[in-house]
Design an enzyme around this catalytic site. Structure first.
Site, short mmCIF file in Angstrom:
data_model
loop_
_atom_site.label_atom_id
_atom_site.label_comp_id
_atom_site.label_asym_id
_atom_site.label_seq_id
_atom_site.Cartn_x
_atom_site.Cartn_y
_atom_site.Cartn_z
CG ASN A 215 -33.87 17.32 -84.84
OD1 ASN A 215 -33.57 18.01 -83.89
ND2 ASN A 215 -33.42 17.57 -86.08
CG ASP A 284 -29.51 13.41 -91.69
OD1 ASP A 284 -28.58 14.24 -91.62
OD2 ASP A 284 -29.68 12.49 -90.86
CE LYS A 294 -54.58 20.95 -92.45
NZ LYS A 294 -55.89 20.83 -91.89
N PRO A 310 -27.84 19.50 -97.77
CG PRO A 310 -27.42 21.77 -97.97
CD PRO A 310 -28.51 20.76 -98.07
CG ASP A 311 -22.61 16.84 -93.78
OD1 ASP A 311 -22.16 17.73 -93.02
OD2 ASP A 311 -22.72 15.65 -93.43
CB ILE A 312 -23.83 22.67 -92.65
CG1 ILE A 312 -25.22 22.86 -93.27
CG2 ILE A 312 -23.19 24.01 -92.33
CD1 ILE A 312 -26.26 23.44 -92.33
CG PHE A 328 -21.70 17.64 -81.31
CD1 PHE A 328 -21.02 18.81 -81.55
CD2 PHE A 328 -21.92 17.24 -79.99
CE1 PHE A 328 -20.55 19.59 -80.51
CE2 PHE A 328 -21.46 18.02 -78.94
CZ PHE A 328 -20.78 19.18 -79.20
CE LYS A 342 -22.54 9.98 -88.00
NZ LYS A 342 -23.52 10.00 -86.96
CE LYS A 346 -20.94 14.09 -91.30
NZ LYS A 346 -22.14 14.84 -90.93
N1 CTP Z 1 -24.44 18.06 -89.84
C1 CTP Z 1 -24.43 19.15 -90.70
N2 CTP Z 1 -25.26 19.18 -91.78
C2 CTP Z 1 -26.07 18.15 -92.05
C3 CTP Z 1 -26.09 17.04 -91.20
C4 CTP Z 1 -25.27 17.03 -90.10
O1 CTP Z 1 -23.69 20.09 -90.45
N3 CTP Z 1 -26.86 18.22 -93.09
C5 CTP Z 1 -23.51 18.01 -88.70
C6 CTP Z 1 -24.14 18.10 -87.35
O2 CTP Z 1 -24.19 19.44 -86.90
C7 CTP Z 1 -23.23 17.25 -86.49
C8 CTP Z 1 -22.80 16.18 -87.45
O3 CTP Z 1 -22.90 16.74 -88.74
O4 CTP Z 1 -22.07 17.94 -86.12
C9 CTP Z 1 -23.66 14.97 -87.36
O5 CTP Z 1 -23.35 14.13 -88.42
P1 CTP Z 1 -24.45 13.23 -89.12
O6 CTP Z 1 -23.73 12.39 -90.12
O7 CTP Z 1 -25.59 13.99 -89.61
O8 CTP Z 1 -24.91 12.44 -87.93
P2 CTP Z 1 -26.24 11.75 -87.87
O9 CTP Z 1 -27.39 12.64 -88.19
O10 CTP Z 1 -26.26 11.12 -86.54
O11 CTP Z 1 -26.02 10.76 -89.09
P3 CTP Z 1 -26.56 9.32 -89.26
O12 CTP Z 1 -28.02 9.49 -89.18
O13 CTP Z 1 -26.05 8.94 -90.59
O14 CTP Z 1 -25.94 8.57 -88.12
#
Ligand code: CTP
Length: 405
Positions: A215, A284, A294, A310-312, A328, A342, A346
């Protein structure tokens, strides 16, 4: 006049201006410093007057500008030793690679370097130079030596340079310098003794040896938070995805590429941490399989099977021994609603939400605007400002919340 402004009243700040293109910003810098209550006097190196006139700086500072160590009239009025003693604080902005090198070697070949050598006042420098000069190992080693000897290095920022190059080496904006000078010189250090862990930048998820999913995150916000936390006295560890920003001084940096690596790095470092700030734009999803060869284009269509990463942030927030957790949220609609969701889902302590649809703000830009939402329902809008300034405000807010707890 704010409390902090009056606190600086009668503090003497000697501003050294050296010969870089950023010198043209010094009129604004003097104004910003004076706004904060500093008595400002200016010393210019011979090269500096090629970029801004002494008359301009005299007009904004309200005092004659000092340039020449052999100027009898000036020496009679306020000599170099007197100036060195007068200063409560020395700030060199812009600080060229040349002046930085001279200070490292204790040279006293012009009025400014002589004063630096003759003064007991704390020294701050705001480097400004071409990105290659900044990246040069000699400059980096000089900066390290100065940092170790107690000199505070402000910036530099990154971005497009006067010469057309892009990279680190731009002088910080006058407002950012003035705020940092104020907080470092006179502010308290509210995070002293605290350990802060921050994630920043994008993650990169490999598809095959040449392709990836990622991204536009530049990492600027996370790096600015790391700097602000360091300035506030914390021990800071930054876990960063691939970005092109110089490492903040005094901050431990662990570089990672993928979300899985970022997660591992966080797991290895979270023990004993007081504050966790998840600022990274973690992908994500990542490919279920990474092809070691390749991938060839065969069919008209192809499917890429992705799995959730995983959501860290949520993992840290759900630990039994959890730090104060800040996340954020980048939203394109219903900012407050989605950010609050969120925050709750979370189990965060605070969330910093920004509207990605505001032109010129957010991802990959210098400025941002944030809405801070707290788990107690409190909210605070941080108006459009540079990411450095916003980072400082976020850190102030976190420190306040920790003190309340
Ligand atoms: N985050 C994380 N690990 C992930 C995804 C997100 O730690 N795998 C953290 C980011 O660092 C940020 C927050 O989660 O602090 C963002 O939340 P997220 O739900 O991922 O937001 P978006 O990506 O905007 O989600 P969505 O696409 O569902 O709106």
């Amino acid at each position: 006049m704010s409390e902090k402004t009056s606190f600086n009243q009668n503090k003497n700040l000697l501003l050294g201006v050296t010969g870089g293109i950023a010198a043209y910003k010094c009129a604004d810098l003097v104004r910003r410093l004076k706004e904060r209550g500093f008595n400002v006097r200016v010393v210019m190196t011979p090269g500096a007057s090629e970029f801004i006139t002494p008359m301009t700086l005299q007009a904004v500072s309200g005092h004659p500008v000092h340039q020449d160590i052999f100027d009898q009239a000036m020496e009679a009025a306020m000599g170099h030793i007197e100036l060195a003693k007068w200063a409560d604080l020395l700030l060199i902005a812009p600080a060229t690679a040349n002046t930085i090198a001279k200070i490292v070697h204790g040279k006293a070949d012009n009025l400014l370097t002589t004063i630096v050598l003759a003064s007991k006042a704390p020294l701050m420098i705001a480097p400004a130079m071409n990105q290659q000069m900044w990246a040069n190992s000699v400059t980096q080693s000089n900066i390290e030596k100065l940092s170790h000897s107690g000199v505070t290095v402000l910036g530099p920022g990154a971005g497009e340079q006067a010469c057309g190059d892009i990279g680190a080496g731009r002088m910080l904006e006058p407002l950012d310098i003035a705020q940092q000078v104020q907080s470092i010189a006179y502010g308290d250090k509210p995070l002293t003794g605290k350990k802060v862990l921050i994630t920043a930048g994008p993650t990169v998820e490999a598809i095959d040896p040449v392709r990836f999913i990622s991204n536009h995150s530049s990492g600027k916000m996370g790096y600015a938070i790391a700097k602000a936390a360091k300035i506030a006295g914390a021990e800071v560890h930054l876990i960063s995805g691939p970005v092109s920003i110089g490492e903040p001084f005094g901050v431990q940096v662990t570089r990672v590429t993928s979300a899985a690596q970022m997660f591992d790095a966080v797991k290895n470092s979270v023990e004993g941490v007081d504050i966790f700030v998840g600022c990274a734009a973690v992908a994500d999803y990542s490919p279920v399989e990474v092809s070691c060869q390749k991938i060839k284009k065969n069919d008209e269509e192809m499917c890429l099977l992705l799995k959730r990463n995983p959501d860290i942030l949520a993992w840290v927030a759900n630990r039994a021994e959890r730090p104060y957790v800040v996340g954020f949220a980048a939203e394109s609609q219903s900012l407050k609603f989605y950010a609050n969701k969120k925050l709750e889902k979370k189990k965060l302590d605070m969330i910093c939400a920004n509207d990605i649809c505001c032109e010129g703000l957010g991802f990959n830009s210098e400025d941002n605007q944030l809405l801070l939402l707290d788990k107690s329902g409190e909210e605070k809008l941080l108006n459009v400002a540079s990411k450095e300034v916003l980072a400082q405000q976020i850190i102030e807010q976190i420190a306040m919340k920790l003190n309340e707890a």
